[in-house]
Design a protein around this motif. Structure first.
Motif, PDB file in Angstrom:
ATOM      1  N   ASP A 108      50.537  58.829  10.248  1.00 46.26           N
ATOM      2  CA  ASP A 108      49.496  58.401  11.190  1.00 46.26           C
ATOM      3  C   ASP A 108      48.539  59.535  11.521  1.00 46.26           C
ATOM      4  O   ASP A 108      47.322  59.329  11.612  1.00 46.26           O
ATOM      5  N   ASP A 109      49.084  60.748  11.725  1.00 48.00           N
ATOM      6  CA  ASP A 109      48.240  61.855  12.171  1.00 48.00           C
ATOM      7  C   ASP A 109      47.268  62.326  11.094  1.00 48.00           C
ATOM      8  O   ASP A 109      46.336  63.072  11.370  1.00 48.00           O
ATOM      9  N   LYS A 110      47.460  61.880   9.874  1.00 49.44           N
ATOM     10  CA  LYS A 110      46.541  62.219   8.788  1.00 49.44           C
ATOM     11  C   LYS A 110      45.659  61.033   8.405  1.00 49.44           C
ATOM     12  O   LYS A 110      44.881  61.119   7.448  1.00 49.44           O
ATOM     13  N   GLY A 111      45.809  59.934   9.132  1.00 50.31           N
ATOM     14  CA  GLY A 111      45.003  58.756   8.836  1.00 50.31           C
ATOM     15  C   GLY A 111      45.391  58.045   7.557  1.00 50.31           C
ATOM     16  O   GLY A 111      44.629  57.208   7.041  1.00 50.31           O
ATOM     17  N   GLU A 112      46.588  58.342   7.035  1.00 44.82           N
ATOM     18  CA  GLU A 112      46.988  57.760   5.753  1.00 44.82           C
ATOM     19  C   GLU A 112      47.188  56.241   5.803  1.00 44.82           C
ATOM     20  O   GLU A 112      46.780  55.540   4.865  1.00 44.82           O
ATOM     21  N   PRO A 113      47.813  55.676   6.862  1.00 47.65           N
ATOM     22  CA  PRO A 113      47.988  54.216   6.868  1.00 47.65           C
ATOM     23  C   PRO A 113      46.660  53.464   6.798  1.00 47.65           C
ATOM     24  O   PRO A 113      46.522  52.498   6.029  1.00 47.65           O
ATOM     25  N   ALA A 114      45.670  53.904   7.576  1.00 41.68           N
ATOM     26  CA  ALA A 114      44.364  53.226   7.568  1.00 41.68           C
ATOM     27  C   ALA A 114      43.692  53.358   6.208  1.00 41.68           C
ATOM     28  O   ALA A 114      43.104  52.396   5.683  1.00 41.68           O
ATOM     29  N   ALA A 115      43.777  54.549   5.610  1.00 41.05           N
ATOM     30  CA  ALA A 115      43.153  54.761   4.302  1.00 41.05           C
ATOM     31  C   ALA A 115      43.847  53.932   3.224  1.00 41.05           C
ATOM     32  O   ALA A 115      43.188  53.369   2.334  1.00 41.05           O
ATOM     33  N   ALA A 116      45.171  53.835   3.315  1.00 42.28           N
ATOM     34  CA  ALA A 116      45.914  53.045   2.332  1.00 42.28           C
ATOM     35  C   ALA A 116      45.641  51.555   2.514  1.00 42.28           C
ATOM     36  O   ALA A 116      45.536  50.807   1.533  1.00 42.28           O
ATOM     37  N   ASP A 117      45.528  51.104   3.757  1.00 45.74           N
ATOM     38  CA  ASP A 117      45.185  49.700   4.011  1.00 45.74           C
ATOM     39  C   ASP A 117      43.806  49.369   3.426  1.00 45.74           C
ATOM     40  O   ASP A 117      43.596  48.295   2.854  1.00 45.74           O
ATOM     41  N   ALA A 118      42.871  50.298   3.585  1.00 47.62           N
ATOM     42  CA  ALA A 118      41.524  50.084   3.051  1.00 47.62           C
ATOM     43  C   ALA A 118      41.566  49.980   1.525  1.00 47.62           C
ATOM     44  O   ALA A 118      40.824  49.198   0.927  1.00 47.62           O
ATOM     45  N   ARG A 119      42.415  50.761   0.897  1.00 50.60           N
ATOM     46  CA  ARG A 119      42.563  50.688  -0.557  1.00 50.60           C
ATOM     47  C   ARG A 119      43.117  49.329  -0.986  1.00 50.60           C
ATOM     48  O   ARG A 119      42.732  48.775  -2.018  1.00 50.60           O
ATOM     49  N   CYS A 120      43.997  48.747  -0.153  1.00 46.82           N
ATOM     50  CA  CYS A 120      44.588  47.450  -0.503  1.00 46.82           C
ATOM     51  C   CYS A 120      43.613  46.291  -0.282  1.00 46.82           C
ATOM     52  O   CYS A 120      43.835  45.195  -0.794  1.00 46.82           O
ATOM     53  N   LYS A 121      42.580  46.512   0.507  1.00 40.85           N
ATOM     54  CA  LYS A 121      41.460  45.580   0.699  1.00 40.85           C
ATOM     55  C   LYS A 121      41.860  44.283   1.388  1.00 40.85           C
ATOM     56  O   LYS A 121      41.404  43.981   2.487  1.00 40.85           O
ATOM     57  N   THR A 122      42.702  43.467   0.764  1.00 44.83           N
ATOM     58  CA  THR A 122      43.018  42.152   1.343  1.00 44.83           C
ATOM     59  C   THR A 122      44.369  42.121   2.046  1.00 44.83           C
ATOM     60  O   THR A 122      44.805  41.063   2.502  1.00 44.83           O
ATOM     61  N   GLY A 123      45.027  43.248   2.138  1.00 41.69           N
ATOM     62  CA  GLY A 123      46.335  43.300   2.785  1.00 41.69           C
ATOM     63  C   GLY A 123      46.591  44.675   3.349  1.00 41.69           C
ATOM     64  O   GLY A 123      45.658  45.453   3.560  1.00 41.69           O
ATOM     65  N   LYS A 124      47.832  44.998   3.579  1.00 38.54           N
ATOM     66  CA  LYS A 124      48.176  46.312   4.117  1.00 38.54           C
ATOM     67  C   LYS A 124      49.117  47.037   3.163  1.00 38.54           C
ATOM     68  O   LYS A 124      49.818  46.412   2.365  1.00 38.54           O
ATOM     69  N   ALA A 125      49.111  48.334   3.260  1.00 41.11           N
ATOM     70  CA  ALA A 125      50.047  49.146   2.491  1.00 41.11           C
ATOM     71  C   ALA A 125      51.377  49.194   3.231  1.00 41.11           C
ATOM     72  O   ALA A 125      51.411  49.263   4.457  1.00 41.11           O
ATOM     73  N   ILE A 126      52.472  49.149   2.489  1.00 42.52           N
ATOM     74  CA  ILE A 126      53.796  49.169   3.116  1.00 42.52           C
ATOM     75  C   ILE A 126      54.652  50.277   2.523  1.00 42.52           C
ATOM     76  O   ILE A 126      54.551  50.616   1.345  1.00 42.52           O
ATOM     77  N   ASN A 127      55.484  50.858   3.386  1.00 43.38           N
ATOM     78  CA  ASN A 127      56.460  51.864   2.988  1.00 43.38           C
ATOM     79  C   ASN A 127      57.792  51.142   2.741  1.00 43.38           C
ATOM     80  O   ASN A 127      58.356  50.537   3.656  1.00 43.38           O
TER      81      ASN A 127
END
Length: 369
Positions: A108-127
């Motif tokens: 979160d502190d590096k903004g990775e979830p938001a950036a990964a979600d944006a890459r997925c476009k129509t969904g969210k990135a999951i760990n």
């Protein structure tokens, strides 16, 4: 211990070139439109390539899974580059791969979830946790077997405040050992690493560690850097007086001495897949929905629990992968989460996921579409 060949560094230049040309393949190649529901890791109708990269900690597991999965699915190729967790996450965010391996969840502190979600476009990135990788404290000290180290002592060693093997703190942990006055040579990962992130989380939670946990080793702590898990293992093996931290599979493949580490109750515990699994069993799911980010208690007081563990995540899109990649990635992860896929981990120096967590993992994989 079965020796497993290190994964060859597989070039993904083709995928990178496609991405540079503006393709929306999101790291993939063409595949047949086999239904994902039938692709349970054994669907010969599947064809295409999965481009993936990241954690070197899980490289030996991926190598075994790749061999077994491709034997069941001869039309599929898995290209995995063990470039390190940080590089894998960035490649996934950039859209040049469909699957990233990381020894820590998106930060979160590096903004990775938001950036990964944006890459997925129509969904969210999951760990999706997939591999339990116990982290061994390895050392090279001829004549000293069964070394015991408390978290506080480890903090001093890796912060370069304890510099000799016969230091009083090490003697206190090992009252019956004959310790030489050899200089301590601490090694760490040279590049950003999920292993370093987890090891420094352990130190921060249990020792007098003055730095914030991070994938990048703090320069103030000094020590010597080595590239990748294999580089760390090789450096320790060739340097008398050396100490470092590396995944159990690499420690065993290189036949390195492993220290017993004290858990939160003060019990010095030998590292085995079973002792590491006791720590993961108590991990709390911090993510929501099918995002299975875990919180690990590094100060666990569970009897017989080895406290330094990492869980390697497979990071992908719950929704939003290129259409040709969905059946491929889903089928591969169905196999890795299967009983067969998890059972192969123990022979490689990893620990299978606990049953309760594995149920959630399988549900998350099924949600990929």
């Amino acid at each position: 211990m079965k020796y497993v060949g290190r994964i060859a560094a597989v070039a993904i230049v083709g995928a990178l070139s496609l991405a540079a040309c503006g393709t929306d393949n999101n790291g993939g190649a063409t595949s047949s439109a086999a239904p994902a529901s039938s692709a349970a890791g054994n669907d010969n109708a599947l064809s295409g390539a999965i481009n993936a990269a990241g954690s070197s900690a899980q490289a030996n597991a991926i190598d075994q899974w790749k061999k077994d999965f491709q034997a069941k699915n001869p039309g599929v190729s898995l290209n995995y580059q063990p470039s390190g967790s940080g590089a894998g996450v960035q490649a996934f965010i950039a859209g040049t791969i469909s699957l990233a391996g990381s020894d820590s969840a998106l930060k979160d502190d590096k903004g990775e979830p938001a950036a990964a979600d944006a890459r997925c476009k129509t969904g969210k990135a999951i760990n999706i946790p997939m591999v339990t990788g116990p982290v061994a404290v390895v050392y090279n000290l001829p004549g000293v077997e069964g070394l015991q180290l408390s978290p506080k002592t480890l903090g001093g060693i890796f912060n370069s405040t304890i510099t000799k093997w016969d230091d009083a703190a090490i003697k206190a942990d090992n009252p019956d050992a004959k310790l030489p006055a050899t200089a301590i040579q601490p090694f760490h990962r040279a590049e950003e690493s999920g292993t370093a992130d987890n090891f420094t989380k352990f130190l921060k939670a249990t020792a007098d560690w003055p730095y914030e946990p991070a994938k990048a080793w703090p320069a103030e702590a000094k020590g010597q850097g080595a590239k990748g898990s294999d580089g760390v293992a090789s450096s320790v093996k060739s340097t008398e007086g050396a100490i470092s931290f590396v995944e159990l599979s690499y420690a065993e493949n290189s036949q390195l001495q492993k220290a017993k580490v004290a858990n939160g109750s003060g019990e010095f515990v030998e590292l085995t897949p079973d002792s590491a699994a006791k720590t993961v069993e108590a991990a709390e799911v911090k993510g929501t929905g099918n995002d299975l980010k875990l919180g690990i208690d590094y100060a666990t007081k569970a009897a017989g629990a080895y406290p330094i563990v990492l869980v390697t995540y497979e990071i992908t899109c719950e929704k939003g992968l290129a259409a040709d990649q969905v059946p491929l990635v889903k089928s591969f992860l169905q196999y890795t989460a299967s009983d067969e896929g998890q059972a192969s981990l123990k022979d490689l120096g990893y620990a299978p996921l606990p049953a309760t967590l594995l149920t959630k993992v399988r549900a998350a994989v099924e949600a990929i579409s």
